[in-house]
Enzyme design. Sequence first.
Site, mmCIF file in Angstrom:
data_model
loop_
_atom_site.group_PDB
_atom_site.id
_atom_site.type_symbol
_atom_site.label_atom_id
_atom_site.label_comp_id
_atom_site.label_asym_id
_atom_site.label_seq_id
_atom_site.Cartn_x
_atom_site.Cartn_y
_atom_site.Cartn_z
ATOM 1 N N THR A 70 0.855 -1.190 0.000
ATOM 2 C CA THR A 70 0.000 0.000 0.000
ATOM 3 C C THR A 70 0.887 1.235 0.000
ATOM 4 O O THR A 70 2.020 1.196 0.467
ATOM 5 C CB THR A 70 -0.905 0.034 1.232
ATOM 6 O OG1 THR A 70 -0.078 0.126 2.385
ATOM 7 C CG2 THR A 70 -1.777 -1.195 1.323
ATOM 8 N N TRP B 49 -15.415 20.853 11.567
ATOM 9 C CA TRP B 49 -14.740 20.191 10.448
ATOM 10 C C TRP B 49 -15.013 20.909 9.131
ATOM 11 O O TRP B 49 -16.158 21.265 8.851
ATOM 12 C CB TRP B 49 -15.256 18.760 10.309
ATOM 13 C CG TRP B 49 -14.667 17.818 11.292
ATOM 14 C CD1 TRP B 49 -13.793 18.111 12.294
ATOM 15 C CD2 TRP B 49 -14.910 16.415 11.367
ATOM 16 N NE1 TRP B 49 -13.477 16.986 12.990
ATOM 17 C CE2 TRP B 49 -14.149 15.930 12.444
ATOM 18 C CE3 TRP B 49 -15.684 15.525 10.635
ATOM 19 C CZ2 TRP B 49 -14.149 14.585 12.804
ATOM 20 C CZ3 TRP B 49 -15.679 14.196 10.991
ATOM 21 C CH2 TRP B 49 -14.920 13.734 12.061
ATOM 22 N N LYS C 92 -9.757 20.692 10.874
ATOM 23 C CA LYS C 92 -10.555 21.011 12.056
ATOM 24 C C LYS C 92 -10.207 22.430 12.494
ATOM 25 O O LYS C 92 -9.109 22.685 12.966
ATOM 26 C CB LYS C 92 -10.257 20.001 13.164
ATOM 27 C CG LYS C 92 -11.408 19.917 14.125
ATOM 28 C CD LYS C 92 -11.445 18.579 14.816
ATOM 29 C CE LYS C 92 -12.764 18.448 15.561
ATOM 30 N NZ LYS C 92 -12.772 17.362 16.488
ATOM 31 N N GLU D 292 -6.547 -1.871 0.359
ATOM 32 C CA GLU D 292 -6.868 -2.914 1.324
ATOM 33 C C GLU D 292 -8.186 -3.617 0.994
ATOM 34 O O GLU D 292 -8.498 -4.660 1.557
ATOM 35 C CB GLU D 292 -6.966 -2.312 2.734
ATOM 36 C CG GLU D 292 -5.643 -1.874 3.355
ATOM 37 C CD GLU D 292 -5.170 -0.502 2.889
ATOM 38 O OE1 GLU D 292 -5.674 0.018 1.872
ATOM 39 O OE2 GLU D 292 -4.263 0.055 3.538
HETATM 40 P P1 AMP Z 1 -5.380 3.635 -2.475
HETATM 41 O O1 AMP Z 1 -5.277 2.629 -1.405
HETATM 42 O O2 AMP Z 1 -4.075 4.221 -2.886
HETATM 43 O O3 AMP Z 1 -6.163 3.123 -3.635
HETATM 44 O O4 AMP Z 1 -6.205 4.878 -1.887
HETATM 45 C C1 AMP Z 1 -7.472 4.707 -1.349
HETATM 46 C C2 AMP Z 1 -7.995 6.027 -0.868
HETATM 47 O O5 AMP Z 1 -8.269 6.902 -1.978
HETATM 48 C C3 AMP Z 1 -9.324 5.921 -0.156
HETATM 49 O O6 AMP Z 1 -9.170 5.514 1.192
HETATM 50 C C4 AMP Z 1 -9.854 7.330 -0.296
HETATM 51 O O7 AMP Z 1 -9.281 8.193 0.657
HETATM 52 C C5 AMP Z 1 -9.364 7.737 -1.672
HETATM 53 N N1 AMP Z 1 -10.438 7.533 -2.671
HETATM 54 C C6 AMP Z 1 -10.612 6.492 -3.488
HETATM 55 N N2 AMP Z 1 -11.715 6.658 -4.267
HETATM 56 C C7 AMP Z 1 -12.266 7.837 -3.907
HETATM 57 C C8 AMP Z 1 -13.435 8.573 -4.304
HETATM 58 N N3 AMP Z 1 -14.260 8.139 -5.256
HETATM 59 N N4 AMP Z 1 -13.668 9.750 -3.683
HETATM 60 C C9 AMP Z 1 -12.851 10.220 -2.721
HETATM 61 N N5 AMP Z 1 -11.744 9.577 -2.302
HETATM 62 C C10 AMP Z 1 -11.455 8.408 -2.875
#
Ligand code: AMP
Length: 555
Positions: free
Chosen positions: A187, A449, A444, A334
């Site tokens: 990750t 928020w 915040k 994840e």
């Molecule tokens: P990753 O593990 O690199 O794929 O990142 C995942 C994170 O990307 C999520 O926990 C979100 O914070 C963000 N994310 C993914 N899809 C979206 C979405 N459609 N809108 C807002 N944030 C998103």
Amino acid sequence: MVRMLNEPGTQNSEPLLIASLLRTPLATAPHQQIVYRDVARYDYLTLKTRIGKLARALADLGIAEGDTVAVMDWDSHRYLECYFAIPMMGAVLMTVNLRLAPAQIAYTLQQSKARVLLVHHDFVPLLRALRAQLPLVTHAVLLEPDTTDECPFHGERFDYETLLAVADADFDFKEFDERAVATTFFTTGTTGLPKAVCFTHRQIMIHTLAVLGALASPQHGQSFRQGDVYMPMTPMFHVHAWGLPYVATLLGVKQVYPGRYEPTRLLALREREGVSYSHCVPTILQMLLDAPESATTDLRGWKITVGGAALGESLARAALARGIDVFAAYGMSETCPFLTATRLTGDDQATDGAAEITRRCRTGLPAPLVDLRIVDAEMQDVPHDGETMGELVVRAPWLTGGYVDDPIATAELWQGGYLHTRDIATIDEQGVVQIRDRLKDVIKTGGEWISSLLLEDLLGRHADVGEVAVVGIADERWGERPVAVVVPRAATVNLLDAETLRLHLAAFVQSGQIPKYAVPERIEFVETIPKTSVGKIDKKHLRVMLGAGVPEPPN
Ligand code: AMP
């Protein structure tokens, strides 16, 4: 006690294995095409043959069940072959994040115990430099060798195509337990060292079927079905390209692999191959729209799922104006990754365009089998009013069991029996979810928020704003204050100023969309905004740039 069906001869005990995804396309679409740039074009029958040959070649290099094979490649037909052959052998496919820093690449390869590396020649110099840090690697196979490439490791140089040319295609793929690990990757975007997650055959199979259910069944909007032509624009090293190559294969559609993402090539392939379904992060969509060639490419009818970060309404509007059928979806590494996808209703399409754009950008509805909740700090569900924010937590059969060899982080991830996304969201009466922020990115101020995503979206609606990011910076009086970082559009680079943008935001204060205290005092203009290894805004780095936060190694 539940009654188990375990009398011999009465149960169908066929495990859920990735190999079975090939059955339907081979029976129903054996001559459908798989294309790699202008370099290769073959059908599903050939895919099957090459999968068998690859498994034979890897077995001859000493790979057996449980071993890890790592791939360093841009999106290609060979990567697709690896998606199948390696897990089908009972070995583990490790997808190397090519955009990590070299030391992190070495770390991830070493942690995953990769024994054989399949490497595009772009990464041969890097591997040669890392050789001393990779004592477990026995062989490197060059995927697309340059004639001048030497072997990045000691001993003989192996070339993928040469190995396949001489290998027998009849590899005897065995059946094994569906809980066998199929893939692993690391990750990104979190603090500290990258963390490994694994996915089993069973998880990938159920994820594939659930994504198919989410994308192929809706009555309106967002869809990926038979008859589509698929081209990924989320790298194959990033969460199995969101699992869509597996879905595309099960559907038996034409698949187009574009190599390294270059806007000119992506647009040319879209046109030449008739690509009708893709997926990407917002940055890639913006890059496509900004490319000079896009003005002369017919983009109408191209369905694009945008995820990995919020799809802002201004970007959605720009894409729709060019005829791209754009929709949001959400997930994380994840979670394999798919969790939600937005959907239109017949009503949305009948009402005004603004409502439809809002709907397209929403995080959406849970995919089949996803148990999704928005909870407060005590794990109590927040009201379904579309306003109350809480953390999005989930269960589904395909979520990772945890981080490899990291029980503390695993326990945090799965606190209370739900996977904690660390995303802040709302849910409305219809069950539509909207991500408002990431737990660590939410601002915040004075105890209230503010959503950095909302501010980014509103600022992005100003015609002279090219790109924008908002972060919270520590403030003695208020705790935190929002700071906006803006890349002006090229034509207005010297004209746009902070006061204009504050006036632009004042209109949203007046209409009640944001409180007055959400308007940033500090707005900085920059040439570029730092991105993470997967093309998302790197807020950690941005805070450092703005003079807040501790520098960390880039990821
Ligand atoms: P990753 O593990 O690199 O794929 O990142 C995942 C994170 O990307 C999520 O926990 C979100 O914070 C963000 N994310 C993914 N899809 C979206 C979405 N459609 N809108 C807002 N944030 C998103």
